[in-house]
Design a protein around this motif. Structure first.
Motif, PDB file in Angstrom:
ATOM      1  N   MET A   1       0.816  -1.216   0.000  1.00 29.14           N
ATOM      2  CA  MET A   1       0.000   0.000   0.000  1.00 29.14           C
ATOM      3  C   MET A   1       0.854   1.272   0.000  1.00 29.14           C
ATOM      4  SD  MET A   1      -2.714  -1.422   2.830  1.00 29.14           S
ATOM      5  CE  MET A   1      -3.660   0.085   3.042  1.00 29.14           C
ATOM      6  N   LEU A   2       2.163   1.140  -0.192  1.00 25.99           N
ATOM      7  CA  LEU A   2       3.011   2.321  -0.237  1.00 25.99           C
ATOM      8  C   LEU A   2       2.647   3.192  -1.435  1.00 25.99           C
ATOM      9  CD1 LEU A   2       6.702   1.228   0.514  1.00 25.99           C
ATOM     10  CD2 LEU A   2       5.094   2.345   2.044  1.00 25.99           C
ATOM     11  N   PRO A   3       2.576   4.502  -1.244  1.00 30.37           N
ATOM     12  CA  PRO A   3       2.425   5.400  -2.393  1.00 30.37           C
ATOM     13  C   PRO A   3       3.582   5.213  -3.367  1.00 30.37           C
ATOM     14  CG  PRO A   3       2.061   6.581  -0.328  1.00 30.37           C
ATOM     15  CD  PRO A   3       2.606   5.225   0.035  1.00 30.37           C
ATOM     16  N   LEU A   4       3.356   5.471  -4.634  1.00 33.18           N
ATOM     17  CA  LEU A   4       4.368   5.184  -5.643  1.00 33.18           C
ATOM     18  C   LEU A   4       5.638   6.005  -5.453  1.00 33.18           C
ATOM     19  CD1 LEU A   4       2.166   4.681  -8.831  1.00 33.18           C
ATOM     20  CD2 LEU A   4       3.440   2.945  -7.558  1.00 33.18           C
ATOM     21  N   ASP A   5       5.528   7.224  -4.906  1.00 29.07           N
ATOM     22  CA  ASP A   5       6.754   7.994  -4.670  1.00 29.07           C
ATOM     23  C   ASP A   5       7.604   7.343  -3.575  1.00 29.07           C
ATOM     24  OD1 ASP A   5       4.784   8.769  -2.744  1.00 29.07           O
ATOM     25  OD2 ASP A   5       5.921  10.590  -2.309  1.00 29.07           O
ATOM     26  N   LYS A   6       6.951   6.669  -2.610  1.00 28.07           N
ATOM     27  CA  LYS A   6       7.698   5.942  -1.573  1.00 28.07           C
ATOM     28  C   LYS A   6       8.313   4.662  -2.150  1.00 28.07           C
ATOM     29  CE  LYS A   6       5.992   9.073   1.105  1.00 28.07           C
ATOM     30  NZ  LYS A   6       6.769  10.327   1.291  1.00 28.07           N
ATOM     31  N   VAL A   7       7.613   4.030  -3.089  1.00 25.58           N
ATOM     32  CA  VAL A   7       8.172   2.869  -3.784  1.00 25.58           C
ATOM     33  C   VAL A   7       9.439   3.268  -4.530  1.00 25.58           C
ATOM     34  CG1 VAL A   7       7.775   1.206  -5.651  1.00 25.58           C
ATOM     35  CG2 VAL A   7       5.970   1.650  -3.979  1.00 25.58           C
ATOM     36  N   ASP A   8       9.390   4.419  -5.200  1.00 27.28           N
ATOM     37  CA  ASP A   8      10.579   4.902  -5.920  1.00 27.28           C
ATOM     38  C   ASP A   8      11.736   5.154  -4.953  1.00 27.28           C
ATOM     39  OD1 ASP A   8       9.186   4.794  -8.304  1.00 27.28           O
ATOM     40  OD2 ASP A   8       8.686   6.936  -8.317  1.00 27.28           O
ATOM     41  N   LYS A   9      11.448   5.734  -3.802  1.00 25.94           N
ATOM     42  CA  LYS A   9      12.484   5.983  -2.800  1.00 25.94           C
ATOM     43  C   LYS A   9      13.076   4.662  -2.296  1.00 25.94           C
ATOM     44  CE  LYS A   9      13.839   9.217  -1.080  1.00 25.94           C
ATOM     45  NZ  LYS A   9      15.107   9.995  -1.254  1.00 25.94           N
ATOM     46  N   TYR A  10      12.203   3.680  -2.090  1.00 26.50           N
ATOM     47  CA  TYR A  10      12.646   2.362  -1.634  1.00 26.50           C
ATOM     48  C   TYR A  10      13.668   1.777  -2.608  1.00 26.50           C
ATOM     49  CZ  TYR A  10      12.361  -2.537  -0.124  1.00 26.50           C
ATOM     50  OH  TYR A  10      12.670  -3.804   0.304  1.00 26.50           O
ATOM     51  N   PHE A  11      13.352   1.812  -3.911  1.00 26.75           N
ATOM     52  CA  PHE A  11      14.266   1.221  -4.885  1.00 26.75           C
ATOM     53  C   PHE A  11      15.504   2.091  -5.121  1.00 26.75           C
ATOM     54  CE2 PHE A  11      10.579  -1.447  -5.964  1.00 26.75           C
ATOM     55  CZ  PHE A  11      11.209  -2.681  -5.911  1.00 26.75           C
TER      56      PHE A  11
END
Length: 410
Positions: free
Chosen positions: A383-393
């Motif tokens: 459920m992470l927002p996509l901007d947080k997904v980008d930060k994760y990667f």
């Protein structure tokens, strides 16, 4: 400077502790476990860590260990989830759990699903009320794989079917069928497998419904089978909001552990019901566990296994997302690459499992201590927002955990 409390000093908790010890935003780490010897061995090699002995069956013991924590990382088995959640609320800390749901219900087939819903509905508002965030399912799968699945949605207008596909093909000359908790692994092997089909969640037979895949970096086709995992449940619950209306979701698994466990399951040797064996009442599951070596977590243990020889050091983590883009039928493949056993040991003194699962979890911890999250409540990692997904990667790339995307018109 953040204070982080890590509950559980197995392979996952150990990896998070080691990595957070290097973070400039972390001032203090408390490593807590019932096994004091394991705690002492871990903290002896860290700069910022102190050890604590705690009883995870006792919420007050957890609360005592967690005083002043900014973040609690739960690296314990599923059964302790509720207690650690309650402790995080009591000390008003953020919460991260490698697992995805807690046992709120005795029903084997449906209790897991109800437990997950219960966390969203009951614990979500409680964490929101104290202004903190809880994230569940933050290892490699669930966790990293969920972020990769979310990332696939950027390339689709609508999604029909998701496959999460994992092959753990690492095999040593030494008998080592599992590189993480054998108890957790075999418990998952015997449980019904969840699938999400035509908008509904079903339970299916484990080791059934095989599919075969051979991606271009694999030297042979591999058969993947049903396995009890959280992702189809999570994607089903969140299909409309986070997965473009997905109707079907599956988790398919293969590897040395599956090959080892399948005949045991078929023979009834993974059961917990006691049997009379020559006058002694025993659980078959306990007998099997008693004969499986613990996973290596310290450098000298891993070095010994590598020195004895590695038979195979392969694997894959793949997301296949089928859907439509601009009216065309599209397959999005996200492939996650990370160091195998030999390379992970050379880079970080870890097994490949510790590298991917432990560090996959550490990346969520890193985002917590760097204040990258601006949400409150309780969410699962999908459920992470996509901007947080980008930060994760972005952080993952620093550790040589790389995601590659292939988009195919079908």
């Amino acid at each position: 400077m953040k204070k982080v409390v890590i509950i559980g000093t197995g392979a996952q908790g150990t990896t998070v502790a080691r990595r957070l010890d290097e973070e400039s935003t972390v001032g203090e780490i408390i490593c807590a476990d019932y096994n004091k010897a394991a705690v002492d061995e871990l903290v002896s090699g860290l700069k910022k860590a102190k050890g604590a002995q705690c009883d995870a069956y006792d919420v007050n013991s957890l609360i005592e260990c967690a005083q002043g924590a900014d973040l609690i990382v739960n690296a314990l088995p599923l059964e302790f989830g509720k207690n650690v959640l309650d402790a995080a609320l009591a000390v008003k800390a953020n919460y991260q759990d490698f697992s995805s749901s807690t046992a709120f219900d005795e029903d084997v087939n449906l209790g897991w699903i109800r437990g997950m819903k219960y966390q969203f509905e009951v614990y979500g508002p409680k964490f929101k009320e104290i202004g903190k965030l809880a994230i569940i399912g933050t290892g490699s799968a669930p966790g990293l794989i969920c972020c990769a699945t979310r990332a696939a949605m950027k390339h689709l207008d609508s999604c029909e079917t998701i496959y999460n596909i994992v092959w753990e093909g690492v095999e040593a000359e030494r008998f080592q069928p599992f590189w993480w908790s054998p108890e957790t692994a075999l418990q998952d092997m015997m449980e019904p497998a969840y699938t999400y089909e035509n908008g509904e969640i079903f339970v299916k037979e484990p080791f059934a419904d095989p599919i075969v895949r051979q991606y271009d970096y694999m030297d042979k086709p591999v058969t993947f089978q049903n396995h009890c995992h959280d992702e189809p449940v999570q994607y089903g619950l969140n299909a409309e909001k986070y997965f473009k209306g997905c109707k079907n979701a599956y988790f398919k698994y293969a590897g040395v552990g599956m090959d080892f466990a399948r005949p045991l399951y078929r023979a009834g040797l993974l059961g917990h019901e006691k049997e009379d064996i020559k006058g002694s009442m025993v659980e078959p599951f306990d007998v099997i566990i008693n004969h499986i070596p613990k996973p290596p977590k310290f450098r000298h243990e891993i070095q010994e296994i590598i020195d004895e020889g590695i038979v195979c050091d392969d694997g894959c983590m793949v997301i296949e997302a089928y859907g439509k883009k601009d009216g065309k039928d599209i397959l999005v493949e996200n492939h996650v690459f990370s160091p195998g056993l030999a390379e992970a040991f050379e880079k970080a003194g870890m097994t490949g499992e510790m590298y991917l699962t432990g560090q996959g979890g550490y990346l969520f911890s890193k985002m917590f201590v760097n204040d990258d999250f601006d949400m409150t409540g309780l969410i699962s990692s999908d459920m992470l927002p996509l901007d947080k997904v980008d930060k994760y990667f972005e952080y993952a790339k620093e550790l040589d955990i790389i995601m590659e995307t292939k988009i195919k018109e079908i």
